[in-house]
Design an enzyme around this catalytic site. Structure first.
Site, short mmCIF file in Angstrom:
data_model
loop_
_atom_site.label_atom_id
_atom_site.label_comp_id
_atom_site.label_asym_id
_atom_site.label_seq_id
_atom_site.Cartn_x
_atom_site.Cartn_y
_atom_site.Cartn_z
N GLY A 51 -54.83 -13.14 15.51
CA GLY A 51 -55.65 -12.13 16.18
C GLY A 51 -56.79 -12.76 16.95
O GLY A 51 -57.08 -12.38 18.10
N GLU A 78 -65.14 -20.46 13.56
CA GLU A 78 -64.05 -20.73 12.62
C GLU A 78 -64.63 -21.52 11.43
O GLU A 78 -65.28 -22.54 11.63
CB GLU A 78 -62.94 -21.52 13.33
N GLY A 80 -53.71 -19.37 10.32
CA GLY A 80 -52.43 -19.40 9.61
C GLY A 80 -51.35 -20.18 10.33
O GLY A 80 -50.37 -20.61 9.71
N GLY A 126 -44.62 -21.31 8.64
CA GLY A 126 -43.31 -21.90 8.83
C GLY A 126 -42.79 -21.76 10.25
O GLY A 126 -41.70 -22.24 10.56
N MET A 149 -41.70 -19.15 11.60
CA MET A 149 -40.68 -18.10 11.68
C MET A 149 -41.24 -16.95 12.52
O MET A 149 -42.22 -16.31 12.14
CB MET A 149 -40.34 -17.56 10.29
N VAL A 198 -68.87 -17.27 8.88
CA VAL A 198 -69.68 -16.06 9.03
C VAL A 198 -69.85 -15.42 7.66
O VAL A 198 -68.88 -15.14 6.97
CB VAL A 198 -69.02 -15.08 10.01
N GLU A 212 -35.39 -15.28 3.88
CA GLU A 212 -35.27 -16.48 4.70
C GLU A 212 -35.05 -17.69 3.81
O GLU A 212 -35.68 -17.83 2.77
CB GLU A 212 -36.55 -16.66 5.52
N HIS A 272 -48.46 -13.19 3.03
CA HIS A 272 -48.59 -12.23 4.14
C HIS A 272 -49.56 -11.10 3.84
O HIS A 272 -49.18 -9.93 3.87
CB HIS A 272 -47.21 -11.61 4.44
N GLY A 292 -54.66 -9.39 11.03
CA GLY A 292 -53.79 -8.75 10.04
C GLY A 292 -54.45 -7.61 9.28
O GLY A 292 -53.75 -6.79 8.68
N ASN A 331 -41.75 -11.30 9.15
CA ASN A 331 -42.97 -12.09 8.91
C ASN A 331 -44.03 -11.59 9.90
O ASN A 331 -43.70 -11.20 11.01
CB ASN A 331 -42.71 -13.58 9.16
P1 FAE Z 1 -55.27 -15.93 10.09
O1 FAE Z 1 -54.20 -16.59 10.86
O2 FAE Z 1 -55.27 -16.05 8.61
O3 FAE Z 1 -56.65 -16.47 10.67
C1 FAE Z 1 -57.89 -16.13 10.12
C2 FAE Z 1 -58.86 -17.26 10.45
O4 FAE Z 1 -60.18 -16.82 10.16
C3 FAE Z 1 -58.61 -18.53 9.64
O5 FAE Z 1 -58.58 -19.63 10.49
C4 FAE Z 1 -59.81 -18.58 8.70
O6 FAE Z 1 -60.18 -19.91 8.38
C5 FAE Z 1 -60.88 -17.88 9.51
N1 FAE Z 1 -61.93 -17.25 8.70
C6 FAE Z 1 -61.78 -16.52 7.59
N2 FAE Z 1 -62.98 -16.08 7.13
C7 FAE Z 1 -63.91 -16.56 8.04
C8 FAE Z 1 -65.32 -16.45 8.13
N3 FAE Z 1 -66.03 -15.74 7.24
N4 FAE Z 1 -65.95 -17.07 9.14
C9 FAE Z 1 -65.24 -17.79 10.06
N5 FAE Z 1 -63.89 -17.92 10.01
C10 FAE Z 1 -63.25 -17.31 9.01
O7 FAE Z 1 -55.35 -14.39 10.40
N6 FAE Z 1 -46.02 -15.76 9.25
C11 FAE Z 1 -44.97 -15.77 10.09
O8 FAE Z 1 -44.88 -14.88 10.94
N7 FAE Z 1 -44.00 -16.73 10.04
C12 FAE Z 1 -44.03 -17.73 9.11
O9 FAE Z 1 -43.16 -18.60 9.09
C13 FAE Z 1 -45.12 -17.75 8.20
N8 FAE Z 1 -45.21 -18.71 7.27
C14 FAE Z 1 -46.29 -18.74 6.43
C15 FAE Z 1 -46.40 -19.77 5.48
C16 FAE Z 1 -47.53 -19.84 4.67
C17 FAE Z 1 -47.63 -20.92 3.62
C18 FAE Z 1 -48.58 -18.87 4.80
C19 FAE Z 1 -49.81 -18.94 3.94
C20 FAE Z 1 -48.46 -17.86 5.73
C21 FAE Z 1 -47.34 -17.77 6.54
N9 FAE Z 1 -47.20 -16.76 7.49
C22 FAE Z 1 -46.12 -16.74 8.32
C23 FAE Z 1 -48.21 -15.70 7.60
C24 FAE Z 1 -49.15 -15.92 8.80
O10 FAE Z 1 -49.71 -17.22 8.71
C25 FAE Z 1 -50.26 -14.85 8.77
O11 FAE Z 1 -49.67 -13.57 8.72
C26 FAE Z 1 -51.15 -14.94 10.00
O12 FAE Z 1 -51.68 -16.22 10.14
C27 FAE Z 1 -52.29 -13.93 9.90
O13 FAE Z 1 -52.97 -13.93 11.13
P2 FAE Z 1 -54.43 -13.37 11.24
O14 FAE Z 1 -54.83 -13.37 12.64
O15 FAE Z 1 -54.52 -12.09 10.49
#
Ligand code: FAE
Length: 539
Positions: free
Chosen positions: A50, A69, A139, A144, A146, A284, A394, A479, A507, A518
């Protein structure tokens, strides 16, 4: 496959030759990274899906934007050692932990590590472990790759009138182009990969589906789009570069540059606009609003061990929350509780879902699954007519390096129960509490278990109940979704109710489930769609 006419590693080389490389690799950019300016037109909190989409669209619109970040920036090293190698865990593995915490425990591995601003964050709530990524790219650094698009039927059931599937298709396509996500069987090296043996587990997974179709013809498999550069993986295969994606370097970072993570796609393009600056190590702590109706952010500037080295209060006109389901929900709940944004509505914190995650392992399979089992996952088994509800599973990697006659699956399904976050000052996890019913995932777990049983009955094998005592896991998710859901805590486009110029882009905005897929693609596509509307109407 290359992005922007240049592969990731070629880009690094070119930059190095031009001198800029000194700042790009092999250096220690943080915690000396510049502190964010006090005033910004727009601030984006978090640099995951996002946050990265928001940053690029704001930059292209010409809006001066600061991205905050909490994690570090991970630059590729020419020695291919930016990240830990495979499962030789070290401080880079986990976000501020003394021990590695995985969904299950493989034997013979050292789990003790040094506390550091590593990649994988896990928050242990009372009955649910929630995993996420930390660092520039969020994330995408741990995922992965995917890239799964939901079907219209399940999407419409979950999203209702929040977003029409037909309206969403172009945004999904836009994200796919940005991440260069190509299905395994459509990559030009498919035959070479097939012959290499590295994907033996994938083809065994497909073969077992074919066998099981004799008892359940609705079971299918599909190769799904993967946000990887297949040409880089091919170079690994032919020995032109050291192996990384081929040997399991995925969740704890990819050293070869094959993964199209957000730092190399959306965020790089955002920074190239000249309007967007990303500030790592900026956590933050709280948000509010001043007398001039500018948003205020109390920020801790941390070092690479997570210690606070400075604090600042920053201000902006437009505030975009992209700190992920947990991070964004926590900031909103804290602001409501402390009265710094007291008009947030009672929907904040609600609508949490695990996306129906349920992992299982099939063991004692009659045929080999390959010693390697370490490549990025590329195949999904689907059963949209499952009697317990639609399910996909998967075939994940299991990179232990020996023949285990086993296959590890991550299942996803639709579930209707929802949990709720609360903010309790002084509680563990920075005060964030998750109330989630023990049987919250039951609907999807039943469907996943049914699929696993059919595969075992028809193709051989049994559930590994040492790893997952109840056959299918229920106590962790990769997730997390919800907490500031569209149409409830915000309008249909992520505008927070009762607060102008405050947006949820990640998310947290998703209603607890991404409809048998995913989440990353849907989160990014919704962010694309919402940003388009917001930039057209609010700026
Ligand atoms: P996200 O990507 O989690 O980003 C949030 C960011 O905000 C992070 O960089 C944090 O460090 C940062 N943050 C948090 N709190 C603060 C704060 N207070 N101040 C400053 N920064 C902050 O959010 N999804 C798929 O579609 N395909 C896959 O293959 C897949 N594999 C995965 C494997 C693993 C092991 C994991 C853990 C997740 C996987 N996911 C996968 C899920 C996917 O990474 C997740 O749904 C998204 O990354 C969520 O996106 P957001 O933008 O919500």
């Amino acid at each position: 496959m290359q992005r922007f006419g240049m592969s990731r590693r070629e880009f690094m080389k070119t930059a190095a030759l031009g001198g800029a490389g000194l700042a790009l690799w092999g250096c220690k950019p943080e915690p000396d990274a510049p502190t964010a300016p006090v005033d910004s037109e727009a601030i984006v909190v978090g640099s995951g899906f996002g946050g990265a989409v928001s940053a690029l669209r704001l930059g292209l619109k010409g809006v001066q934007t600061t991205v905050l970040e909490r994690g570090r920036r991970w630059e590729l090293s020419p020695n291919y050692d930016t990240f830990t190698h495979g499962i030789n865990f070290d401080k880079r593995t986990m976000w501020l932990r003394d021990r590695v915490v995985l969904p299950f425990i493989p034997q013979g591995i050292n789990f003790d590590i040094e506390r550091y601003t590593g990649l994988l964050d896990v928050v242990e709530f009372s009955n649910m472990k929630v995993y996420s990524g930390a660092g520039v790219g969020g994330g995408s650094l741990v995922y992965g790759g995917m890239t799964v698009m939901p079907r219209a039927q399940e999407f419409n059931e979950i999203f209702g009138d929040l977003a029409a599937y037909s309206e969403m298709v172009p945004y999904y396509q836009r994200v796919q182009r940005m991440l260069n996500a190509v299905p395994f069987d459509q990559n030009p090296y498919f035959q070479a990969f097939k012959d290499s043996g590295y994907w033996e587990f994938t083809f065994r997974c497909a073969e077992d589906v074919e066998t099981t179709r004799s008892v359940n013809p609705t079971l299918r498999y599909q190769y799904i789009p993967q946000a990887y550069q297949w040409d880089v993986i091919y170079k690994e295969l032919i020995g032109e570069i050291p192996k990384s994606a081929l040997i399991g370097e995925l969740i704890f970072g990819n050293n070869s540059g094959a993964k199209n993570s957000l730092d190399l796609t959306y965020l790089r393009q955002a920074e190239a606009t000249g309007k967007v600056v990303v500030h790592p190590f900026h956590k933050v702590e709280s948000i509010g609003r001043d007398a001039e109706k500018r948003y205020t952010l109390d920020v801790s500037i941390i070092n690479d061990r997570g210690e606070v080295v400075d604090t600042r209060t920053l201000r902006c006109k437009y505030l975009f929350l992209g700190a992920g389901s947990m991070g964004t929900s926590r900031l909103l709940l804290k602001a409501k509780r402390e009265g710094t944004l007291k008009d947030l509505n009672d929907e904040v914190g609600k609508g949490w879902g695990s996306n129906g995650n349920g992992m299982f392992m099939r063991q004692s399979l009659p045929k080999p699954t390959g010693e390697k089992q370490a490549t990025p996952p590329v195949i999904a088994v689907t059963d949209f007519d499952n009697p317990y509800g639609p399910v996909i599973a998967e075939c994940a990697q299991y990179p232990l390096g020996f023949e285990c006659n086993c296959l590890l699956y991550l299942g996803l399904g639709v579930h209707t129960k929802r949990g709720e976050y609360r903010y309790e000052p002084g509680a563990a996890n920075d005060g964030l509490v998750l109330d989630w019913p023990d049987d919250g995932n039951e609907e999807s777990r039943q469907g996943i278990r049914h699929m696993g049983r059919q595969l075992n009955d028809a193709a051989g094998g049994s559930f590994d109940t040492d790893k997952f005592p109840d056959e299918v896991s229920k106590e962790f998710t990769y997730h997390p979704l919800g907490g500031a859901v569209m149409g409830k805590a915000t309008d249909k486009y992520g505008r927070v109710k009762n607060y102008d110029r405050l947006y949820v882009t990640d998310g947290a905005a998703i209603p607890g489930n991404t409809a048998c897929s995913n989440p990353s693609w849907t989160i990014a596509a919704i962010a694309e769609r919402n940003l388009e509307r917001i930039l057209a109407e609010d700026f």
